[in-house]
Scaffold this motif. Structure first.
Motif, mmCIF file in Angstrom:
data_model
loop_
_atom_site.group_PDB
_atom_site.id
_atom_site.type_symbol
_atom_site.label_atom_id
_atom_site.label_comp_id
_atom_site.label_asym_id
_atom_site.label_seq_id
_atom_site.Cartn_x
_atom_site.Cartn_y
_atom_site.Cartn_z
ATOM 1 N N ALA A 261 1.619 -8.930 4.677
ATOM 2 C CA ALA A 261 1.171 -8.012 5.731
ATOM 3 C C ALA A 261 0.593 -6.728 5.155
ATOM 4 N N LYS A 262 1.158 -6.276 4.051
ATOM 5 C CA LYS A 262 0.606 -5.126 3.319
ATOM 6 C C LYS A 262 0.829 -5.346 1.837
ATOM 7 N N HIS A 263 -0.252 -5.297 1.074
ATOM 8 C CA HIS A 263 -0.149 -5.445 -0.377
ATOM 9 C C HIS A 263 -0.319 -4.069 -1.029
ATOM 10 N N PHE A 313 7.611 -11.953 6.254
ATOM 11 C CA PHE A 313 6.610 -10.969 5.841
ATOM 12 C C PHE A 313 6.871 -10.452 4.428
ATOM 13 N N TYR A 314 5.781 -10.257 3.707
ATOM 14 C CA TYR A 314 5.746 -9.517 2.440
ATOM 15 C C TYR A 314 5.237 -8.120 2.777
ATOM 16 N N TYR A 315 5.963 -7.114 2.314
ATOM 17 C CA TYR A 315 5.523 -5.728 2.474
ATOM 18 C C TYR A 315 5.868 -5.010 1.178
ATOM 19 N N SER A 316 4.847 -4.514 0.498
ATOM 20 C CA SER A 316 5.072 -3.830 -0.771
ATOM 21 C C SER A 316 5.560 -2.404 -0.519
ATOM 22 N N GLY A 327 4.984 2.337 -8.446
ATOM 23 C CA GLY A 327 6.390 2.325 -8.848
ATOM 24 C C GLY A 327 7.291 2.999 -7.845
ATOM 25 N N GLY A 328 6.836 3.051 -6.580
ATOM 26 C CA GLY A 328 7.646 3.658 -5.530
ATOM 27 C C GLY A 328 7.517 5.164 -5.423
ATOM 28 N N GLN A 329 6.694 5.770 -6.279
ATOM 29 C CA GLN A 329 6.595 7.225 -6.310
ATOM 30 C C GLN A 329 5.163 7.689 -6.027
ATOM 31 N N VAL A 330 5.037 8.697 -5.167
ATOM 32 C CA VAL A 330 3.738 9.338 -4.946
ATOM 33 C C VAL A 330 3.371 10.111 -6.209
ATOM 34 N N GLY A 374 10.914 -4.816 -5.668
ATOM 35 C CA GLY A 374 12.132 -4.105 -5.266
ATOM 36 C C GLY A 374 11.846 -2.965 -4.307
ATOM 37 N N TYR A 375 12.585 -1.862 -4.483
ATOM 38 C CA TYR A 375 12.504 -0.721 -3.574
ATOM 39 C C TYR A 375 13.060 0.494 -4.292
#
Length: 613
Positions: A261-263, A313-316, A327-330, A374-375
């Motif tokens: 759904a969002k890559h 659903f796949y959601y990155s 890497g999860g960081q802005v 992961g997250y």
């Protein structure tokens, strides 16, 4: 007489760590009995043995069930800090460093030789050092061989061995490893981990697909890198393309499907309403702002369910090029380039939770949720709460520690799980001794060279390769998740459609009917034929409702009046497909479970004719 079929994994009595007394159930013709290993008088609080290996390093080794309280001052080098207490320490004279290897409070154990409980006992301790480079946690093992003539005070024999399956190994010859048989009443019930119902149902699905159709498809890439394409790039021209996907799922024999759904580009294929009103921000890198007007996520769910396919659903969470997230960081140091937007880390995490709430609320019950990569740790509590509230029955890929029904990655995208591959454990091939039920998913591509999004030059893997993938995934107690890579138009290419059907036809032909089958509880199951029958493979399935019990098995065929072994194996779990090196023409085939954690309960044992495969 028939050798007793023994338990591989030790079940430790309630006071085992304090008393160092272990009971291991075993099974024979008369039912359950138990072997008792009493190491309590072997263990002396003050006993520490010093050993060296081929390096200058020195090992301080305690007797089983005891830890060494190494003073922190003994570790001058703290780059790999000591974990106190520990069952063993490795000291580095060159730099004064040290690492801990195992903690007796985590001890598990097994027969040293599953076919001969009188040979001794194997103890394994985990929770040793984890170094800053991420290696660890270290484990160690005591291999205690029964030797009635050895001195009671004997310590480890020879050098400490590194690089064993347990990490480090100390070997003893000791009379304390000679067991005695005790009555059934003293044998503990196996405390095996058990699946949740969603995990059990998921494993029964066996074959699924993952659909990569997103902005990278339109851009002709496998991802977006640092800068996503203009939103007008996305413009599918076909109609009803999600119905074609669903038909190919049926042709393949898939029972569930995960849609991306969002890559990593950040483009959402559903009309998200995520926004930060106080910051004047609206998430506008979304399908309703593109040249295509529609809800692809909604169309996918509708058409999948219409064909009996369970959607997911796949959601990155950790990647979003639109918002400069890696890497999860802005990354605030990167300049904002069109069509990117600037948000803070806290704002990004708000958007993630808003979008997951949309996906997990607006499309009904989901079979699977994919956390690719992961997250973020600071999102874990909120993700867990949201998942439990909105999708309590979904399994979560990479969800261990954050989801009630986690499943794990098999560790490779080649389509071949490790063997053995256990239903328990949280990494790669799993761990038969793990307390965590976390079955494996084997994701792989149809296109060559690990191409997930459509690549017109990649070509497709052959049917023979896909047969190997099937045996290396479903046949190794894993779920196969095969990629769908639609073209920019939205439609799957014709050659892929044909290959999915060809693969599904082969699965149905080869495994749709058996040459003979049975089921039951016990250490030996036998299939008999009315006349000599040619077979070359077997399928074994456990009833996993009470845990995964089988640890080892052999397969034998009765050929020309004599039994001959055709194969051996270890893990079974939901399904083991054992393809033999050659076909045999037999009047009987039997499976013998040579090691197990409790008496095996087999829901299916069947053999198959190679002419159909």
């Amino acid at each position: 007489r028939e050798r007793m079929r023994s338990l591989l994994v030790l079940l430790i009595a309630a006071a085992a760590h304090a008393q160092c007394v272990f009971h291991i159930p075993a099974y024979g013709p008369s039912g359950r009995t138990c072997y008792e290993y009493d190491l309590s008088t072997m263990a002396q609080d003050s006993t520490v043995y010093t050993r060296k290996d081929s390096y200058p390093d020195t090992y301080l080794v305690s007797v089983p069930c005891r830890n060494i309280a190494l003073p922190q001052a003994a570790c001058a080098n703290t780059s790999c800090p000591a974990l106190v207490p520990s069952s063993m320490y490795q000291l580095y004279p060159a730099n004064g460093g040290c690492i801990s290897c195992g903690d007796s409070s985590t001890t598990t154990a097994a027969f040293l030789d599953p076919s001969d409980p009188t040979r001794g006992i194997h103890l394994k301790a985990g929770n040793g050092s984890i170094c800053p480079n991420g290696s660890g946690p270290r484990t160690m093992a005591h291999a205690l061989y029964c030797n009635a003539s050895a001195p009671a005070v004997a310590g480890p024999v020879g050098l400490i061995q590194q690089g064993t399956p347990d990490g480090y190994l100390a070997t003893w010859q000791t009379p304390f490893a000679c067991p005695k048989v005790v009555e059934d009443s003293k044998c503990p019930s196996p405390a095996l981990p058990k699946p949740t119902k969603p995990q059990l149902d998921y494993q029964a699905l066996e074959v699924g697909v993952i659909i990569h159709f997103n902005m990278a498809t339109a851009a002709g890439t496998q991802g977006c890198g640092d800068t996503p394409p203009p939103i007008t790039t996305f413009n599918p021209t076909a109609t009803n393309f999600t119905a074609q996907w669903a038909q190919s799922m049926v042709d393949l024999g898939a029972t569930y499907a995960v849609y991306v759904a969002k890559h990593g580009c950040g483009f959402t294929t559903w009309p998200t309403r995520a926004a930060l009103p106080s910051a004047g921000f609206v998430y506008n890198y979304s399908v309703q702002y593109s040249s295509y007007k529609g809800d692809i996520v909604g169309d996918f769910v509708r058409d999948a369910r219409a064909r009996g396919i369970r959607p997911g659903f796949y959601y990155s969470v950790v990647s979003n090029a639109f918002l400069r997230v890696s890497g999860g960081q802005v990354d605030p140091s990167q300049p904002v380039k069109p069509p990117q937007a600037r948000v803070t880390q806290a704002q990004y995490e708000q958007i993630v939770l808003q979008q997951l709430t949309e996906l997990w609320t607006n499309y009904g019950d989901l079979e699977e949720i994919w956390f690719d990569g992961g997250y973020q740790t600071d999102l874990k509590a909120n993700l867990t709460a949201l998942l439990v509230q909105l999708q309590p029955n979904a399994v979560a890929f990479n969800g261990f520690g954050a989801a009630p029904n986690p499943i794990r990655w098999c560790g490779t995208e080649a389509g071949q799980a490790d063997y053995p591959n256990w239903s328990t454990g949280t990494d790669k091939g799993g761990d038969a001794d793990s307390p965590y039920w976390c079955p494996a998913e084997v994701d792989t591509t149809l296109q060559n060279n690990d191409q997930w999004f459509y690549n017109p030059n990649a070509g497709l893997r052959t049917l023979d390769v896909l047969k190997t993938v099937y045996h290396g995934s479903v046949g190794r107690n894993g779920n196969l998740l095969l990629d769908f890579a639609p073209q920019p138009s939205g439609l799957l290419p014709d050659d892929a459609v044909a290959r999915y059907k060809e693969f599904g036809d082969w699965i149905r032909a080869c495994y749709g009917s058996t040459a003979g089958s049975t089921s039951g509880q016990g250490t030996v199951l036998t299939i008999s034929f009315s006349s000599p029958t040619t077979v070359d493979r077997a399928v074994i399935q456990e009833d996993q409702t009470q845990g995964e019990r089988v640890r080892a098995y052999t397969l034998d065929a009765y050929v020309n009046g004599a039994w001959q072994q055709v194969s051996t194996g270890s893990s079974v779990g939901h399904k083991r497909i054992d393809v033999w090196s050659h076909a045999v023409t037999a009047t009987q085939v039997r499976v013998t479970f040579t090691a197990f954690a409790d008496l095996p309960v087999i829901s299916f044992f069947g053999v198959y004719d190679p002419a159909h495969c």
